[in-house]
Design a protein around this motif. Structure first.
Motif, PDB file in Angstrom:
ATOM      1  N   GLU A   3      -8.129   2.497  -9.727  1.00 40.28           N
ATOM      2  CA  GLU A   3      -7.478   3.786  -9.478  1.00 40.28           C
ATOM      3  C   GLU A   3      -7.765   4.277  -8.061  1.00 40.28           C
ATOM      4  N   LYS A   4      -8.981   4.021  -7.573  1.00 41.63           N
ATOM      5  CA  LYS A   4      -9.324   4.418  -6.213  1.00 41.63           C
ATOM      6  C   LYS A   4      -8.502   3.632  -5.198  1.00 41.63           C
ATOM      7  N   ILE A   5      -8.316   2.349  -5.482  1.00 43.93           N
ATOM      8  CA  ILE A   5      -7.520   1.509  -4.583  1.00 43.93           C
ATOM      9  C   ILE A   5      -6.068   1.961  -4.590  1.00 43.93           C
ATOM     10  N   ARG A   6      -5.550   2.273  -5.756  1.00 42.42           N
ATOM     11  CA  ARG A   6      -4.160   2.721  -5.858  1.00 42.42           C
ATOM     12  C   ARG A   6      -3.966   4.044  -5.127  1.00 42.42           C
ATOM     13  N   GLU A   7      -4.965   4.893  -5.180  1.00 41.47           N
ATOM     14  CA  GLU A   7      -4.882   6.170  -4.468  1.00 41.47           C
ATOM     15  C   GLU A   7      -4.840   5.941  -2.961  1.00 41.47           C
ATOM     16  N   LYS A   8      -5.546   4.903  -2.491  1.00 37.88           N
ATOM     17  CA  LYS A   8      -5.481   4.557  -1.076  1.00 37.88           C
ATOM     18  C   LYS A   8      -4.057   4.200  -0.674  1.00 37.88           C
ATOM     19  N   GLY A   9      -3.375   3.477  -1.574  1.00 31.30           N
ATOM     20  CA  GLY A   9      -1.991   3.120  -1.307  1.00 31.30           C
ATOM     21  C   GLY A   9      -1.099   4.339  -1.238  1.00 31.30           C
ATOM     22  N   LYS A  10      -1.322   5.296  -2.115  1.00 31.57           N
ATOM     23  CA  LYS A  10      -0.530   6.530  -2.104  1.00 31.57           C
ATOM     24  C   LYS A  10      -0.827   7.358  -0.858  1.00 31.57           C
ATOM     25  N   GLU A  11      -2.103   7.342  -0.437  1.00 32.13           N
ATOM     26  CA  GLU A  11      -2.470   8.037   0.799  1.00 32.13           C
ATOM     27  C   GLU A  11      -1.769   7.388   1.991  1.00 32.13           C
ATOM     28  N   TYR A  12      -1.694   6.071   1.963  1.00 32.25           N
ATOM     29  CA  TYR A  12      -1.009   5.356   3.034  1.00 32.25           C
ATOM     30  C   TYR A  12       0.471   5.714   3.065  1.00 32.25           C
ATOM     31  N   SER A  13       1.073   5.845   1.901  1.00 30.02           N
ATOM     32  CA  SER A  13       2.489   6.216   1.843  1.00 30.02           C
ATOM     33  C   SER A  13       2.697   7.628   2.389  1.00 30.02           C
ATOM     34  N   ARG A  14       1.744   8.522   2.123  1.00 26.25           N
ATOM     35  CA  ARG A  14       1.853   9.889   2.655  1.00 26.25           C
ATOM     36  C   ARG A  14       1.693   9.887   4.176  1.00 26.25           C
ATOM     37  N   PHE A  15       0.838   8.983   4.671  1.00 23.90           N
ATOM     38  CA  PHE A  15       0.691   8.843   6.122  1.00 23.90           C
ATOM     39  C   PHE A  15       2.000   8.377   6.752  1.00 23.90           C
ATOM     40  N   LEU A  16       2.682   7.444   6.084  1.00 24.52           N
ATOM     41  CA  LEU A  16       3.954   6.948   6.600  1.00 24.52           C
ATOM     42  C   LEU A  16       4.978   8.073   6.729  1.00 24.52           C
ATOM     43  N   GLN A  23       7.752   6.206  16.244  1.00 23.02           N
ATOM     44  CA  GLN A  23       6.473   5.606  15.863  1.00 23.02           C
ATOM     45  C   GLN A  23       6.681   4.447  14.883  1.00 23.02           C
ATOM     46  N   ILE A  24       7.585   4.648  13.933  1.00 31.39           N
ATOM     47  CA  ILE A  24       7.878   3.587  12.965  1.00 31.39           C
ATOM     48  C   ILE A  24       8.472   2.371  13.673  1.00 31.39           C
ATOM     49  N   ALA A  25       9.393   2.605  14.622  1.00 35.45           N
ATOM     50  CA  ALA A  25      10.012   1.512  15.372  1.00 35.45           C
ATOM     51  C   ALA A  25       8.956   0.745  16.165  1.00 35.45           C
ATOM     52  N   TYR A  26       8.011   1.478  16.739  1.00 36.55           N
ATOM     53  CA  TYR A  26       6.939   0.839  17.508  1.00 36.55           C
ATOM     54  C   TYR A  26       6.058  -0.017  16.599  1.00 36.55           C
ATOM     55  N   GLU A  27       5.657   0.533  15.460  1.00 32.08           N
ATOM     56  CA  GLU A  27       4.815  -0.208  14.519  1.00 32.08           C
ATOM     57  C   GLU A  27       5.531  -1.445  14.003  1.00 32.08           C
ATOM     58  N   ASN A  28       6.833  -1.325  13.752  1.00 30.67           N
ATOM     59  CA  ASN A  28       7.611  -2.483  13.292  1.00 30.67           C
ATOM     60  C   ASN A  28       7.656  -3.570  14.360  1.00 30.67           C
ATOM     61  N   GLU A  29       7.792  -3.161  15.609  1.00 27.46           N
ATOM     62  CA  GLU A  29       7.830  -4.120  16.702  1.00 27.46           C
ATOM     63  C   GLU A  29       6.492  -4.839  16.850  1.00 27.46           C
ATOM     64  N   VAL A  30       5.408  -4.086  16.720  1.00 29.07           N
ATOM     65  CA  VAL A  30       4.074  -4.689  16.797  1.00 29.07           C
ATOM     66  C   VAL A  30       3.875  -5.678  15.653  1.00 29.07           C
ATOM     67  N   SER A  31       4.278  -5.271  14.438  1.00 28.53           N
ATOM     68  CA  SER A  31       4.143  -6.153  13.274  1.00 28.53           C
ATOM     69  C   SER A  31       4.956  -7.424  13.452  1.00 28.53           C
ATOM     70  N   TYR A  32       6.160  -7.283  14.003  1.00 31.27           N
ATOM     71  CA  TYR A  32       7.013  -8.449  14.212  1.00 31.27           C
ATOM     72  C   TYR A  32       6.383  -9.409  15.211  1.00 31.27           C
ATOM     73  N   ARG A  33       5.865  -8.881  16.310  1.00 26.63           N
ATOM     74  CA  ARG A  33       5.260  -9.743  17.330  1.00 26.63           C
ATOM     75  C   ARG A  33       4.011 -10.447  16.796  1.00 26.63           C
ATOM     76  N   ASN A  34       3.228  -9.735  16.008  1.00 28.02           N
ATOM     77  CA  ASN A  34       2.042 -10.349  15.405  1.00 28.02           C
ATOM     78  C   ASN A  34       2.438 -11.469  14.446  1.00 28.02           C
ATOM     79  N   ALA A  35       3.473 -11.191  13.625  1.00 29.77           N
ATOM     80  CA  ALA A  35       3.951 -12.205  12.683  1.00 29.77           C
ATOM     81  C   ALA A  35       4.521 -13.404  13.424  1.00 29.77           C
ATOM     82  N   GLN A  36       5.231 -13.141  14.493  1.00 35.02           N
ATOM     83  CA  GLN A  36       5.823 -14.213  15.294  1.00 35.02           C
ATOM     84  C   GLN A  36       4.740 -15.114  15.891  1.00 35.02           C
TER      85      GLN A  36
END
Length: 300
Positions: A3-16, A23-36
């Protein structure tokens, strides 16, 4: 603890929710470059028979170093070694690795994650490479955890593996726990699906290729194959005559001959058919791996 872990996920969703479009576009670009960059390391290593994660040969096996490449069935790997891999590497990392492997052979067609071909579970995907087939399955009850036994009360998923179409690991053999990061990501996706979606960069499957955005491109760029069982897509066309009109067989024949001459599909030319409204339905072809359904006996 879960339950504590799941709450972390919900907190992360609230942060999003607090992030701006920029900011979202920047984070997506960083994630893409890291994955690449990670995918590039995978390809370079895979081409010379090395696992980019453990830096050992893909044919190697050591109980001291659990690694997703064990699922390529190196000598010595037994089904009871699977939990060690799942314990060290999460659901997403294992699946990403296998998707990348599969796409080295045939892009997307060896990864069937189409929801319409599943049975309505949260996660269902079948992946194939050479003579090996892997499948992941997680129902809502799996994700919530069963109260029926000590082994299944945690949040878990099921895994199946076939060698030369013969059973090696069955869905019912293990209840594999999700990692903490798996649960955080899943909770965030469930809470804010419009902000966070499941993507496997460079491990795209049929669900990515068959969408409303890609259908027109598929129809216009597909070429007919002599070997139907190798086809990635199947195009079915429905033609309905306009009110008070008829569809001429000669016109249909002319379109078929034109398609043959140009080396294109008949479906891509059907919009030219006089006196008719046409609709093209794009479905997985015979060359796409079939999903391996999880039956009732192994749902627990």
């Amino acid at each position: 603890m879960s339950e504590k872990i799941r709450e972390k996920g919900k907190e992360y969703s609230r942060f999003l929710e607090t992030l701006t479009f920029e900011q979202i576009a920047y984070e997506n670009e960083v994630s893409y470059r890291n994955a690449q960059a990670e995918f590039s390391r995978f390809v370079d290593s895979f081409e010379v028979g090395i696992c980019y994660l453990c830096e050992k040969p893909l044919t190697s096996f050591s109980k001291k170093l659990p690694c997703p490449h064990w699922l390529l069935k190196p000598k010595g790997f037994k089904k009871n070694d699977l939990p060690a891999v799942a314990q060290k590497h999460g659901f997403y990392q294992i699946q990403s690795f296998l998707r990348w492997v599969a796409n080295q052979d045939k892009f997307a067609r060896n990864i069937n994650d189409l929801s319409e071909e599943g049975t309505g579970k949260l996660f269902e995907v079948t992946i194939k490479w050479k003579n090996i087939e892997w499948a992941f399955s997680c129902a809502e009850s799996d994700y919530q955890g069963h109260a029926t036994s000590q082994y299944s009360k945690h949040q878990h998923y099921h895994f199946q593996m076939r060698l030369d179409n013969r059973p090696f690991i069955n869905y019912s053999d293990f209840h594999l726990p999700f990692s903490e990061m798996d649960i955080i990501n899943i909770e965030a996706m469930r809470a804010r699906p419009e902000k966070m979606t499941q993507r496997f960069l460079f491990g795209e499957g049929m669900n990515d290729l068959l969408s409303d955005e890609t259908v027109e491109h598929i129809v216009n760029t597909s070429v007919p194959l002599d070997m139907e069982d190798e086809a990635m897509f199947k195009l079915n066309t429905i033609a309905i005559a306009d009110e008070g009109k008829t569809i001429s067989g000669d016109d249909l024949y002319a379109l078929i001959q034109e398609a043959k001459a140009k080396g294109v599909t008949v479906a891509s030319l059907m919009h030219k058919l006089p006196n008719a409204r046409t609709q093209v339905i794009v479905a997985p072809g015979l060359g796409v791996v079939e999903q391996a359904p999880r039956g009732r006996k192994s749902d627990a």
